[in-house]
Motif scaffolding. Sequence first.
Motif, PDB file in Angstrom:
ATOM      1  N   HIS A 184      32.441  41.163  95.389  1.00  0.00           N
ATOM      2  CA  HIS A 184      31.013  40.903  96.492  1.00  0.00           C
ATOM      3  C   HIS A 184      30.907  41.943  97.075  1.00  0.00           C
ATOM      4  O   HIS A 184      31.929  43.004  97.446  1.00  0.00           O
ATOM      5  CB  HIS A 184      31.412  39.571  97.217  1.00  0.00           C
ATOM      6  CG  HIS A 184      32.668  39.614  97.961  1.00  0.00           C
ATOM      7  ND1 HIS A 184      32.567  40.071  99.123  1.00  0.00           N
ATOM      8  CD2 HIS A 184      33.720  38.986  97.842  1.00  0.00           C
ATOM      9  CE1 HIS A 184      33.664  39.984  99.767  1.00  0.00           C
ATOM     10  NE2 HIS A 184      34.464  39.236  99.236  1.00  0.00           N
ATOM     11  N   ASN A 212      30.180  37.403  93.889  1.00  0.00           N
ATOM     12  CA  ASN A 212      30.340  36.302  95.280  1.00  0.00           C
ATOM     13  C   ASN A 212      31.098  35.065  94.545  1.00  0.00           C
ATOM     14  O   ASN A 212      30.951  34.115  95.248  1.00  0.00           O
ATOM     15  CB  ASN A 212      28.863  35.923  95.446  1.00  0.00           C
ATOM     16  CG  ASN A 212      28.846  35.433  96.873  1.00  0.00           C
ATOM     17  OD1 ASN A 212      29.610  36.079  97.785  1.00  0.00           O
ATOM     18  ND2 ASN A 212      28.224  34.521  97.331  1.00  0.00           N
ATOM     19  N   ASN A 215      32.851  32.944  97.156  1.00  0.00           N
ATOM     20  CA  ASN A 215      32.922  33.509  98.462  1.00  0.00           C
ATOM     21  C   ASN A 215      31.618  33.101  99.045  1.00  0.00           C
ATOM     22  O   ASN A 215      30.902  32.104  98.403  1.00  0.00           O
ATOM     23  CB  ASN A 215      32.997  35.131  98.406  1.00  0.00           C
ATOM     24  CG  ASN A 215      33.542  35.716  99.504  1.00  0.00           C
ATOM     25  OD1 ASN A 215      32.907  35.946 100.740  1.00  0.00           O
ATOM     26  ND2 ASN A 215      34.624  35.966  99.515  1.00  0.00           N
ATOM     27  N   PHE A 216      31.087  33.618 100.060  1.00  0.00           N
ATOM     28  CA  PHE A 216      30.287  33.107 101.138  1.00  0.00           C
ATOM     29  C   PHE A 216      29.079  34.026 101.530  1.00  0.00           C
ATOM     30  O   PHE A 216      28.252  33.877 102.359  1.00  0.00           O
ATOM     31  CB  PHE A 216      30.748  32.676 102.176  1.00  0.00           C
ATOM     32  CG  PHE A 216      31.827  31.523 102.057  1.00  0.00           C
ATOM     33  CD1 PHE A 216      31.621  30.442 102.113  1.00  0.00           C
ATOM     34  CD2 PHE A 216      33.268  32.093 101.721  1.00  0.00           C
ATOM     35  CE1 PHE A 216      32.539  29.364 101.705  1.00  0.00           C
ATOM     36  CE2 PHE A 216      34.152  31.239 101.494  1.00  0.00           C
ATOM     37  CZ  PHE A 216      34.173  29.819 101.625  1.00  0.00           C
ATOM     38  N   ARG A 217      29.171  35.294 100.785  1.00  0.00           N
ATOM     39  CA  ARG A 217      28.104  36.337 101.071  1.00  0.00           C
ATOM     40  C   ARG A 217      26.611  35.843 100.878  1.00  0.00           C
ATOM     41  O   ARG A 217      26.477  34.982 100.042  1.00  0.00           O
ATOM     42  CB  ARG A 217      28.376  37.551 100.343  1.00  0.00           C
ATOM     43  CG  ARG A 217      29.622  38.140 100.327  1.00  0.00           C
ATOM     44  CD  ARG A 217      30.310  38.114 101.735  1.00  0.00           C
ATOM     45  NE  ARG A 217      29.604  39.074 102.682  1.00  0.00           N
ATOM     46  CZ  ARG A 217      30.007  39.495 103.818  1.00  0.00           C
ATOM     47  NH1 ARG A 217      31.054  38.547 104.419  1.00  0.00           N
ATOM     48  NH2 ARG A 217      29.250  40.103 104.759  1.00  0.00           N
ATOM     49  N   ALA A 218      25.445  36.008 101.474  1.00  0.00           N
ATOM     50  CA  ALA A 218      24.266  35.688 101.784  1.00  0.00           C
ATOM     51  C   ALA A 218      23.657  36.204 100.251  1.00  0.00           C
ATOM     52  O   ALA A 218      24.112  37.217  99.916  1.00  0.00           O
ATOM     53  CB  ALA A 218      23.421  36.005 102.961  1.00  0.00           C
ATOM     54  N   THR A 242      26.476  30.765  94.074  1.00  0.00           N
ATOM     55  CA  THR A 242      25.868  30.227  95.220  1.00  0.00           C
ATOM     56  C   THR A 242      26.323  29.013  95.771  1.00  0.00           C
ATOM     57  O   THR A 242      25.436  28.294  96.584  1.00  0.00           O
ATOM     58  CB  THR A 242      24.195  30.356  94.953  1.00  0.00           C
ATOM     59  OG1 THR A 242      23.966  29.466  94.093  1.00  0.00           O
ATOM     60  CG2 THR A 242      23.757  31.708  94.702  1.00  0.00           C
ATOM     61  N   ASN A 245      27.190  29.294  99.933  1.00  0.00           N
ATOM     62  CA  ASN A 245      26.763  30.554 100.763  1.00  0.00           C
ATOM     63  C   ASN A 245      25.442  30.168 101.375  1.00  0.00           C
ATOM     64  O   ASN A 245      24.774  31.072 101.938  1.00  0.00           O
ATOM     65  CB  ASN A 245      26.582  31.809  99.894  1.00  0.00           C
ATOM     66  CG  ASN A 245      25.380  31.706  98.697  1.00  0.00           C
ATOM     67  OD1 ASN A 245      24.963  30.626  98.746  1.00  0.00           O
ATOM     68  ND2 ASN A 245      25.001  32.880  98.552  1.00  0.00           N
ATOM     69  N   GLY A 248      25.564  31.765 104.742  1.00  0.00           N
ATOM     70  CA  GLY A 248      26.133  33.098 104.622  1.00  0.00           C
ATOM     71  C   GLY A 248      27.711  32.989 105.140  1.00  0.00           C
ATOM     72  O   GLY A 248      28.284  32.106 105.019  1.00  0.00           O
ATOM     73  N   PRO A 249      27.990  34.351 105.435  1.00  0.00           N
ATOM     74  CA  PRO A 249      29.443  34.530 105.669  1.00  0.00           C
ATOM     75  C   PRO A 249      29.859  34.021 106.860  1.00  0.00           C
ATOM     76  O   PRO A 249      29.064  33.689 107.786  1.00  0.00           O
ATOM     77  CB  PRO A 249      29.729  35.966 105.481  1.00  0.00           C
ATOM     78  CG  PRO A 249      28.420  36.522 105.948  1.00  0.00           C
ATOM     79  CD  PRO A 249      27.376  35.553 105.536  1.00  0.00           C
ATOM     80  N   ARG A 264      30.371  26.064 106.499  1.00  0.00           N
ATOM     81  CA  ARG A 264      29.461  26.537 105.525  1.00  0.00           C
ATOM     82  C   ARG A 264      28.742  25.373 104.876  1.00  0.00           C
ATOM     83  O   ARG A 264      28.958  24.237 105.028  1.00  0.00           O
ATOM     84  CB  ARG A 264      30.383  27.149 104.385  1.00  0.00           C
ATOM     85  CG  ARG A 264      31.397  28.216 105.017  1.00  0.00           C
ATOM     86  CD  ARG A 264      30.568  29.350 105.711  1.00  0.00           C
ATOM     87  NE  ARG A 264      30.949  29.145 107.000  1.00  0.00           N
ATOM     88  CZ  ARG A 264      29.882  29.547 107.883  1.00  0.00           C
ATOM     89  NH1 ARG A 264      28.870  30.505 107.417  1.00  0.00           N
ATOM     90  NH2 ARG A 264      30.098  29.591 109.179  1.00  0.00           N
ATOM     91  N   GLY A 267      24.691  26.349  98.751  1.00  0.00           N
ATOM     92  CA  GLY A 267      23.488  27.483  98.448  1.00  0.00           C
ATOM     93  C   GLY A 267      22.458  26.998  97.466  1.00  0.00           C
ATOM     94  O   GLY A 267      22.506  25.778  97.236  1.00  0.00           O
TER      95      GLY A 267
END
Length: 329
Positions: A184, A212, A215-218, A242, A245, A248-249, A264, A267
């Motif tokens: 990511h 991603n 993970n949590f990246r937007a 997604t 996320n 977002g992070p 969290r 998404g």
Amino acid sequence: MLNRALTAPALLAALLTTGVTTPAAAQDPHPFWVDPQSAAARQAETWQQAGRIEDARQMRRIAEQPTPTWLADADPTFGIERAVREADGRTVLLVAYRIPHRDCGQYSAGGAESGPAYLRWIDRFAAAIGDAPALVILEPDAVPHLLDGCTPARFHDERVDLLTKAVDRLKQQPRTKVYLDAGHPAWVPNPWRMVPALMRAGAARADGFALNVSNFRADAEVIAYGNTLGELLGGKHFVMDTSRNGSGPPPPGLAEPWCNPPGRTLGRTPTTATGHPRIDAFLWIKHPGDSDGACRGGPPAGNWWPDYALDLARRPDKAPGSRTEKPAP
């Protein structure tokens, strides 16, 4: 409300008699198989029977979405064959996760005992798919760990050789798409560093790359990174995770921000109608509710954690990248 247990002919008759129209896109926003026996589905049923009606409803927000079958054990065939059989023509989502020296001995340590053992495992993996439609995420973290100093240098040549051979073997299956994991944008921020590693690992012959995962990246951050990376790779497409996320992070300064961070949300729901020409699908690659590791009170990595799943499902979306946000033009 129509009875979900109706057979196909009965359902058609009900629709005709009630005058309800069901556009194909509204009924079927993705082509993927949904596992009716997922941990989330079983949890929803357990809570429903226990009278936790609202919690069961929230859990079904997860249970009704497609998530991949993760294959990490010594024999991948049972899990794949079950998915293919029950999918009955729908695309199965699969994650191959058995590369030697996996996760550098951290929370998800393990993997095949040797390179030859891994190639035999991949051969069984591919053979189990047969001619069914499948989308495979190949070895989360394996390429980024070549760049962050985590995987010792003495294993690098073996790893890229194994990944290249894995791509080639999987692509022998006529309806299998393969996406190499590429981390990511906060992990390897410079896509120019990621490109040579992906190329060495067989990206040219894969269908694309995955971003991603777990993970949590937007969304906006991941999409921008993916578009740049795809262009540098000669027009390659990508898929992105997604699953968690929507907010977002986690905030800066949180220790181990990738491991069960609090607060969290879910998404975008899985779909191939992404609105982006280079994004083949938004996917829930990480199962919402599967622990990242034994941190913040969670069980070991990969184990089901219903409380965390419920927290993800019932929190409102708070930031760009949520499932309520429209795709950017």
